[in-house]
Design a protein around this motif. Structure first.
Motif, PDB file in Angstrom:
ATOM      1  N   ASP A 148      53.908  57.050  91.604  1.00 25.68           N
ATOM      2  CA  ASP A 148      52.975  57.361  90.581  1.00 25.68           C
ATOM      3  C   ASP A 148      52.455  55.928  90.309  1.00 25.68           C
ATOM      4  OD1 ASP A 148      54.019  59.598  90.575  1.00 25.68           O
ATOM      5  OD2 ASP A 148      55.352  59.607  88.576  1.00 25.68           O
ATOM      6  N   VAL A 149      53.271  54.801  90.281  1.00 29.89           N
ATOM      7  CA  VAL A 149      52.500  53.636  89.757  1.00 29.89           C
ATOM      8  C   VAL A 149      51.667  53.038  90.865  1.00 29.89           C
ATOM      9  CG1 VAL A 149      53.216  51.077  89.221  1.00 29.89           C
ATOM     10  CG2 VAL A 149      54.986  52.996  88.488  1.00 29.89           C
ATOM     11  N   TRP A 150      51.851  53.402  92.074  1.00 26.83           N
ATOM     12  CA  TRP A 150      51.032  52.865  93.117  1.00 26.83           C
ATOM     13  C   TRP A 150      49.545  53.601  92.911  1.00 26.83           C
ATOM     14  CZ3 TRP A 150      49.270  49.107  95.481  1.00 26.83           C
ATOM     15  CH2 TRP A 150      48.318  49.306  96.919  1.00 26.83           C
ATOM     16  N   THR A 151      49.901  54.873  92.517  1.00 25.08           N
ATOM     17  CA  THR A 151      48.482  55.581  92.473  1.00 25.08           C
ATOM     18  C   THR A 151      47.630  55.280  91.318  1.00 25.08           C
ATOM     19  OG1 THR A 151      49.650  57.771  93.332  1.00 25.08           O
ATOM     20  CG2 THR A 151      47.633  57.973  92.175  1.00 25.08           C
ATOM     21  N   LYS A 152      48.265  54.940  90.086  1.00 24.96           N
ATOM     22  CA  LYS A 152      47.365  54.291  89.037  1.00 24.96           C
ATOM     23  C   LYS A 152      47.035  53.025  89.308  1.00 24.96           C
ATOM     24  CE  LYS A 152      50.168  56.594  85.218  1.00 24.96           C
ATOM     25  NZ  LYS A 152      51.273  56.729  85.689  1.00 24.96           N
ATOM     26  N   GLU A 153      47.836  52.295  89.903  1.00 24.98           N
ATOM     27  CA  GLU A 153      47.522  50.629  90.190  1.00 24.98           C
ATOM     28  C   GLU A 153      46.445  50.655  91.044  1.00 24.98           C
ATOM     29  OE1 GLU A 153      48.311  46.553  89.337  1.00 24.98           O
ATOM     30  OE2 GLU A 153      48.475  48.399  88.295  1.00 24.98           O
ATOM     31  N   ILE A 154      46.303  51.203  92.119  1.00 25.76           N
ATOM     32  CA  ILE A 154      45.326  50.809  93.149  1.00 25.76           C
ATOM     33  C   ILE A 154      44.031  51.550  92.655  1.00 25.76           C
ATOM     34  CG2 ILE A 154      45.856  53.013  94.664  1.00 25.76           C
ATOM     35  CD1 ILE A 154      44.589  49.596  95.902  1.00 25.76           C
ATOM     36  N   ASN A 155      44.187  52.679  91.939  1.00 23.44           N
ATOM     37  CA  ASN A 155      42.826  53.131  91.078  1.00 23.44           C
ATOM     38  C   ASN A 155      42.208  52.187  90.352  1.00 23.44           C
ATOM     39  OD1 ASN A 155      41.633  54.829  88.655  1.00 23.44           O
ATOM     40  ND2 ASN A 155      41.340  55.670  90.597  1.00 23.44           N
ATOM     41  N   ALA A 156      43.247  51.181  89.446  1.00 21.80           N
ATOM     42  CA  ALA A 156      42.682  50.249  88.550  1.00 21.80           C
ATOM     43  C   ALA A 156      42.348  49.048  89.484  1.00 21.80           C
ATOM     44  CB  ALA A 156      44.009  49.921  87.774  1.00 21.80           C
ATOM     45  N   LEU A 157      42.746  48.710  90.420  1.00 24.84           N
ATOM     46  CA  LEU A 157      42.352  47.468  91.241  1.00 24.84           C
ATOM     47  C   LEU A 157      40.828  47.889  92.072  1.00 24.84           C
ATOM     48  CD1 LEU A 157      45.832  46.465  92.680  1.00 24.84           C
ATOM     49  CD2 LEU A 157      44.417  45.327  90.899  1.00 24.84           C
ATOM     50  N   ASN A 158      40.391  49.048  92.025  1.00 25.23           N
ATOM     51  CA  ASN A 158      39.148  49.278  92.212  1.00 25.23           C
ATOM     52  C   ASN A 158      37.940  49.326  91.421  1.00 25.23           C
ATOM     53  OD1 ASN A 158      39.260  49.665  95.349  1.00 25.23           O
ATOM     54  ND2 ASN A 158      40.427  51.485  95.117  1.00 25.23           N
ATOM     55  N   LYS A 159      38.328  49.035  90.094  1.00 21.09           N
ATOM     56  CA  LYS A 159      37.326  49.212  89.175  1.00 21.09           C
ATOM     57  C   LYS A 159      36.695  47.630  89.103  1.00 21.09           C
ATOM     58  CE  LYS A 159      39.025  52.840  86.733  1.00 21.09           C
ATOM     59  NZ  LYS A 159      39.317  53.777  87.861  1.00 21.09           N
ATOM     60  N   CYS A 188      49.831  33.800  97.517  1.00 20.94           N
ATOM     61  CA  CYS A 188      50.372  35.142  97.772  1.00 20.94           C
ATOM     62  C   CYS A 188      49.218  36.058  98.513  1.00 20.94           C
ATOM     63  CB  CYS A 188      50.771  35.933  96.259  1.00 20.94           C
ATOM     64  SG  CYS A 188      49.244  36.020  95.255  1.00 20.94           S
ATOM     65  N   SER A 189      49.566  37.374  98.480  1.00 18.53           N
ATOM     66  CA  SER A 189      48.801  38.437  99.083  1.00 18.53           C
ATOM     67  C   SER A 189      47.537  38.618  98.285  1.00 18.53           C
ATOM     68  CB  SER A 189      49.602  39.806  99.119  1.00 18.53           C
ATOM     69  OG  SER A 189      49.777  40.268  97.609  1.00 18.53           O
ATOM     70  N   GLY A 190      47.477  38.341  96.966  1.00 23.58           N
ATOM     71  CA  GLY A 190      46.492  38.563  96.182  1.00 23.58           C
ATOM     72  C   GLY A 190      46.134  39.758  95.860  1.00 23.58           C
ATOM     73  N   LEU A 191      46.973  40.862  96.048  1.00 21.00           N
ATOM     74  CA  LEU A 191      46.655  42.160  95.580  1.00 21.00           C
ATOM     75  C   LEU A 191      46.465  42.184  94.325  1.00 21.00           C
ATOM     76  CD1 LEU A 191      49.410  44.017  97.908  1.00 21.00           C
ATOM     77  CD2 LEU A 191      47.046  43.732  98.300  1.00 21.00           C
ATOM     78  N   GLY A 192      46.910  41.592  93.214  1.00 24.11           N
ATOM     79  CA  GLY A 192      46.652  41.699  91.938  1.00 24.11           C
ATOM     80  C   GLY A 192      45.350  41.545  91.574  1.00 24.11           C
ATOM     81  N   VAL A 193      44.569  40.849  92.464  1.00 28.10           N
ATOM     82  CA  VAL A 193      42.975  40.496  92.054  1.00 28.10           C
ATOM     83  C   VAL A 193      41.960  41.139  92.938  1.00 28.10           C
ATOM     84  CG1 VAL A 193      43.522  38.328  91.024  1.00 28.10           C
ATOM     85  CG2 VAL A 193      43.105  38.255  93.348  1.00 28.10           C
ATOM     86  N   LEU A 194      42.441  42.186  93.560  1.00 33.34           N
ATOM     87  CA  LEU A 194      41.378  42.928  94.416  1.00 33.34           C
ATOM     88  C   LEU A 194      40.020  43.444  93.841  1.00 33.34           C
ATOM     89  CD1 LEU A 194      43.632  45.640  96.385  1.00 33.34           C
ATOM     90  CD2 LEU A 194      42.607  43.286  97.250  1.00 33.34           C
ATOM     91  N   ARG A 195      40.066  43.387  92.506  1.00 34.73           N
ATOM     92  CA  ARG A 195      38.832  44.048  91.728  1.00 34.73           C
ATOM     93  C   ARG A 195      38.070  42.902  92.095  1.00 34.73           C
ATOM     94  NH1 ARG A 195      40.049  44.620  85.908  1.00 34.73           N
ATOM     95  NH2 ARG A 195      40.488  42.543  85.841  1.00 34.73           N
ATOM     96  N   ARG A 196      38.247  41.695  92.180  1.00 37.12           N
ATOM     97  CA  ARG A 196      37.336  40.425  92.291  1.00 37.12           C
ATOM     98  C   ARG A 196      37.385  40.181  93.910  1.00 37.12           C
ATOM     99  NH1 ARG A 196      37.314  38.370  87.679  1.00 37.12           N
ATOM    100  NH2 ARG A 196      38.926  39.183  86.344  1.00 37.12           N
ATOM    101  N   ASN A 197      38.052  40.408  94.775  1.00 39.00           N
ATOM    102  CA  ASN A 197      38.002  40.008  95.958  1.00 39.00           C
ATOM    103  C   ASN A 197      38.286  41.255  96.857  1.00 39.00           C
ATOM    104  OD1 ASN A 197      37.882  37.329  95.323  1.00 39.00           O
ATOM    105  ND2 ASN A 197      40.343  37.427  95.414  1.00 39.00           N
ATOM    106  N   PRO A 198      37.488  42.442  96.684  1.00 39.04           N
ATOM    107  CA  PRO A 198      37.756  43.699  97.635  1.00 39.04           C
ATOM    108  C   PRO A 198      37.658  43.399  98.961  1.00 39.04           C
ATOM    109  CG  PRO A 198      35.476  43.621  96.544  1.00 39.04           C
ATOM    110  CD  PRO A 198      35.983  42.466  96.153  1.00 39.04           C
ATOM    111  N   ASP A 199      37.142  42.427  99.482  1.00 37.24           N
ATOM    112  CA  ASP A 199      36.993  42.527 101.233  1.00 37.24           C
ATOM    113  C   ASP A 199      38.640  41.951 101.652  1.00 37.24           C
ATOM    114  OD1 ASP A 199      36.758  39.762  99.890  1.00 37.24           O
ATOM    115  OD2 ASP A 199      35.825  39.030 101.833  1.00 37.24           O
TER     116      ASP A 199
END
Length: 404
Positions: free
Chosen positions: A140-151, A307-318
């Protein structure tokens, strides 16, 4: 129908950029920076098109490739097919260029509905990342989170209180046609109502603000610094958090910014001059001696860990395509090592913050637990887990620890 007209030289630039990012391993931000210098005649709308289209296609690479039915080979011909998918899904009418001939527009829309049912394709991420997200955060959390990280992220400013107040900055920006709004719970933050390049204006050149995500601004505040303290920012980089710490310390006391890269610290020095931050001293970590010299000396220590930087994928999608699972294992060892060594700079009674821009418990709480298990002179005061899906800002973790 979107009546945007596609201009050949802009689209060719995008294709060239994607080729560099997907095939040459270049970083998206560096590539876009280069592309924007390509043609002095481009206006701001042209540059916006090049930058945003490139980022958009990098972000949705897997989704678009799946729709275009392309296997991992990004030849120029395939890049054009991916571009055609992007344009079609945006409702842009395709010009009759031979590169776009025979684009199956109706099939593209049908395929989109079909593949959007599968999370890893809909959110355009590699299989291993999807599996990891589920394992660490739950379905559940992952589904919501990865969606938010793509905005697309908002542009958030931090008012530099060494030079101005948030209220004054707000008024000044309004006079320059940039409307901003306050953000509750973020004392120095302003959100730009409309995205714009604000590095050109006087307010920026005079050091009145920096661009910094709202959750990133919470990290320095969490460290609880006071004017006159001795504070060490151990992984300072180009210094976003150091500059904020200097402001919170009102330029009083001693702020030592460390990093292993001299180039980043040079950039920090330039920024510090613009910000009017005079209490910053930079030191390159050339050997363990630099760290040992500071053992038991600091009132406050910030470890803004790599770190992996997964929290900032919105800025660094690559980053979705650049990170490999092996890198994650390596970075976790580095995090623990840094925690163990750098924590010794905290003097008794002093405090430290361990922070990452990741959302994975294995880089966050679990690292802190592991550290505390072998260091009984530290206690956890408080920690914060900030998810993009809950806050609307970048994903961050921060733990405040105190030495007895």
């Amino acid at each position: 129908m979107n009546h945007m007209r596609l201009h050949r030289n802009l689209v060719f630039s995008v294709i060239d950029g994607l080729n560099l990012i997907f095939n040459e391993g270049a970083y998206a931000d560096k590539v876009v920076e280069k592309l924007l210098k390509r043609d002095a005649r481009w206006g701001s709308r042209d540059r916006k098109f090049v930058a945003e289209t490139t980022y958009e296609i990098v972000r949705w690479k897997r989704l678009y490739a799946e729709i275009a039915d392309i296997k991992e080979n990004y030849s120029r011909e395939n890049l054009w097919r991916i571009f055609a998918v992007w344009a079609t899904l945006r409702g842009i009418e395709l010009p009759d260029w031979n590169q776009l001939a025979g684009t199956p527009t109706r099939r593209i829309k049908g395929r989109f509905d079909e593949v959007s049912k599968i999370r890893k394709i809909k959110e355009s991420i590699p299989d291993w990342l999807d599996e990891l997200g589920v394992a660490e955060l739950g379905e559940d959390v992952w589904t919501k989170e990865i969606n938010a990280l793509n905005k697309q992220a908002d542009v958030i400013l931090r008012a530099n209180t060494l030079r101005t107040t948030k209220e004054k900055l707000k008024a000044l920006l309004a006079s320059l046609e940039h409307e901003t709004e306050d953000i509750k719970g973020h004392p120095s933050a302003l959100r730009l109502k409309e995205r714009a390049n604000i590095f050109k204006n006087e307010a920026f050149k005079n050091g009145f603000f920096e661009v910094q995500d709202a959750n990133s601004q919470l990290v320095s505040e969490f460290l609880d610094v006071k004017p006159g303290m001795k504070v060490v920012d151990t992984c300072a980089g180009a210094g976003g958090k150091s500059l904020h710490l200097a402001a919170l310390m009102e330029n009083k006391g001693n702020l030592i910014s460390l990093d292993i890269y001299e180039g980043k610290l040079r950039k920090l020095k330039r920024r510090a001059r613009r910000n009017g931050a005079h209490n910053i001293e930079t030191r390159v970590i050339t050997s363990t001696k630099v760290i040992k010299k500071l053992y038991d000396k600091a009132d406050r220590v910030l470890i803004d860990a790599p770190c992996s930087g997964l929290g900032v994928l919105r800025r660094n999608p690559d980053a979705k395509w650049k990170i490999q699972p092996e890198f994650l294992d390596k970075i976790k060892d580095t995090q623990q090592d840094i925690l163990q060594r750098y924590s010794r700079m905290v003097k008794s009674g002093g405090k430290m913050v361990y922070a990452t821009c990741s959302i994975l418990p294995s880089e966050n709480q679990e690292q802190v637990e592991k550290f505390l298990a072998s260091n009984d002179d530290f206690t956890l005061v408080e920690d914060k887990k900030l998810l993009a899906s809950e806050s609307g800002f970048d994903g961050f973790y921060m733990a405040l620890l105190q030495r007895k």
